[in-house]
Design a protein around this motif. Structure first.
Motif, short mmCIF file in Angstrom:
data_model
loop_
_atom_site.label_atom_id
_atom_site.label_comp_id
_atom_site.label_asym_id
_atom_site.label_seq_id
_atom_site.Cartn_x
_atom_site.Cartn_y
_atom_site.Cartn_z
N PHE A 144 0.96 -0.95 -0.30
CA PHE A 144 -0.24 -0.16 0.11
C PHE A 144 0.40 0.98 0.30
N ILE A 145 1.88 1.21 0.85
CA ILE A 145 3.05 2.43 0.70
C ILE A 145 3.31 2.15 -0.38
N TRP A 146 4.41 1.65 -0.79
CA TRP A 146 4.48 1.39 -2.94
C TRP A 146 3.43 2.50 -3.31
N VAL A 147 2.52 1.57 -3.57
CA VAL A 147 0.96 2.28 -4.47
C VAL A 147 0.67 3.55 -3.95
N PHE A 148 0.30 4.29 -3.24
CA PHE A 148 0.42 5.22 -2.48
C PHE A 148 1.55 6.97 -2.81
N VAL A 149 2.19 6.07 -2.23
CA VAL A 149 3.51 6.89 -2.99
C VAL A 149 3.52 7.23 -4.35
N GLY A 150 3.70 6.20 -4.78
CA GLY A 150 3.85 6.23 -6.15
C GLY A 150 2.77 6.90 -7.67
N VAL A 151 1.67 6.70 -6.77
CA VAL A 151 0.61 7.42 -7.10
C VAL A 151 0.84 8.55 -6.89
N VAL A 152 0.83 9.84 -5.42
CA VAL A 152 0.49 10.68 -5.25
C VAL A 152 1.91 10.84 -5.65
N ALA A 153 3.16 10.84 -5.88
CA ALA A 153 4.06 11.24 -6.82
C ALA A 153 4.29 11.20 -8.60
N SER A 154 3.12 11.08 -9.06
CA SER A 154 2.83 11.47 -10.26
C SER A 154 2.65 11.98 -11.16
N PRO A 155 2.37 13.13 -10.17
CA PRO A 155 2.23 14.11 -11.25
C PRO A 155 3.68 15.03 -11.89
N LEU A 156 4.81 14.61 -10.89
CA LEU A 156 5.98 14.42 -10.93
C LEU A 156 6.52 13.83 -12.33
N LEU A 157 5.57 12.66 -12.57
CA LEU A 157 6.24 12.51 -13.95
C LEU A 157 6.05 13.01 -14.93
N ILE A 158 4.85 14.00 -15.57
CA ILE A 158 3.96 15.14 -16.05
C ILE A 158 4.88 16.17 -15.91
N GLU A 159 5.16 17.33 -15.23
CA GLU A 159 5.32 18.34 -14.51
C GLU A 159 6.96 18.26 -15.29
N ASP A 160 6.49 19.34 -16.15
CA ASP A 160 7.88 19.29 -16.71
C ASP A 160 8.98 19.96 -16.01
N ASN A 161 10.13 19.88 -15.26
CA ASN A 161 10.84 20.30 -14.35
C ASN A 161 12.53 21.37 -14.60
N SER A 162 12.10 20.55 -16.49
CA SER A 162 13.29 21.47 -17.05
C SER A 162 13.34 23.09 -17.53
N ILE A 163 14.44 23.86 -17.81
CA ILE A 163 13.64 24.74 -18.35
C ILE A 163 15.02 25.46 -19.09
N ALA A 164 14.67 25.53 -20.15
CA ALA A 164 15.96 26.02 -20.98
C ALA A 164 16.21 28.06 -20.42
N LYS A 165 18.26 27.98 -20.32
CA LYS A 165 18.55 29.18 -20.13
C LYS A 165 19.22 29.35 -20.21
#
Length: 316
Positions: A144-165
């Motif tokens: 349950f811990i693996w699934v819960f944390v994996g799902v809750v943190a999943s937006p980080l797989l969608i959100e682009d954290n890189s930036i051109a500079k």
């Protein structure tokens, strides 16, 4: 009025990039070498030498897997900073690295919390709820811990954290693209992922210490078990007070300053940024401290090591 566009990171601290380049690679290198070696060895002990699985060994195996998964991502982080913070990989790789960091961190926190709760019941209420403290139920909680944390943190797989500079792609620096979603996730993760688990652990260990200190240890085995339990309490509290808690507090302050467009002095902003870097190194190095819990907390872990050493000496 809330400013959703954060100021340029370098306006706050001119040398923060150089500070990261000089701090992260050596810390991550040491962490990778120690963390990989220790956790592989501990998994070998738990999976190969342990003939009888216990609730504690199940939790510790999952904790070691989480730590091992994270340390295996460190060589890429080292390479990134060694190359001058230039991303030579697709942006999706940057997102995966972020995801791996937070997956490990929050799984570790919850596994430590579960371990503390199990220790509480084993010492304070050794017979109460015994039918619920089974290997099967503990395994379900770990999944349950693996699934819960994996799902809750999943937006980080969608959100682009890189930036051109400056004609280069910067990774591992989400505050450069801070938005309401990231800021809200942090405000939720602070209490749910750190403060509440820390309070649960603290309450559990207060009762554990009270029970240990008020009960009489009549045999050497009981005295040894008491010392191991106290050592485990100290290690867990040190991990939280020096690694997880400072990082979450400083990260929240830093993201809030960026999100709200803080007008604090450059010295204050620079201090906060450098502190976040140092505490993040502490979070990473936590993968090297967790194996100490196995030595002091797992039943017969030291006996397994001693017996293995004895067999090896007899074969020489």
């Amino acid at each position: 009025m809330t400013n959703t566009t954060s100021p340029d990171n370098d306006d706050f601290c001119e040398n923060i990039s150089d500070f990261k380049t000089s701090t992260y690679p050596p810390v991550y290198l040491v962490t990778f070498i120690l963390g990989f070696t220790e956790n592989v060895f501990c998994l070998y002990v738990f999976l190969k030498l342990y003939k009888r699985k216990t609730e504690f060994s199940i939790v510790m195996v999952n904790l070691a897997i989480a730590d091992l998964f994270f340390v295996c991502t460190l060589p890429w982080r080292i390479y990134y900073y060694w190359k001058g913070s230039i991303l030579n990989f697709p942006p999706s790789f940057c997102r995966f690295m972020f995801y791996a960091l937070y997956l490990n961190m929050y799984c570790s926190i919850y596994f430590l919390t579960l371990m503390s709760v199990l220790r509480y019941f084993a010492i304070v209420h050794p017979l109460k709820y015994l039918k619920y403290r089974t290997i099967k139920n503990v395994l379900i909680l770990c999944i349950f811990i693996w699934v819960f944390v994996g799902v809750v943190a999943s937006p980080l797989l969608i959100e682009d954290n890189s930036i051109a500079k400056n004609n280069r792609t910067i990774c591992f620096d989400p505050k450069n693209k801070i938005n309401r979603k990231i800021y809200s996730m942090n405000l939720i993760s602070l209490p749910v992922g750190c403060v509440i688990p820390f309070l649960i652990i603290t309450i559990c260990y207060i009762f554990v210490l009270k029970t240990l200190l008020t009960s009489k240890a009549e045999h050497d085995k009981q005295k040894c078990s008491r010392k191991k339990a106290i050592a485990m309490i100290i290690i867990v509290m040190v991990i939280f007070l020096t690694n997880f808690l400072p990082y979450h507090i400083l990260r929240t302050v830093h993201l809030a300053m960026n999100f709200h467009g803080s007008h604090s002095t450059n010295q204050v902003n620079c201090f906060i940024q450098r502190s976040v870097v140092i505490t993040l190194c502490g979070v990473a190095f936590n993968t090297c401290l967790d194996p100490l819990l196995y030595y002091f907390g797992a039943e017969s872990f030291r006996d397994k090591l001693r017996s293995r050493r004895t067999i090896a000496n007899n074969q020489i």
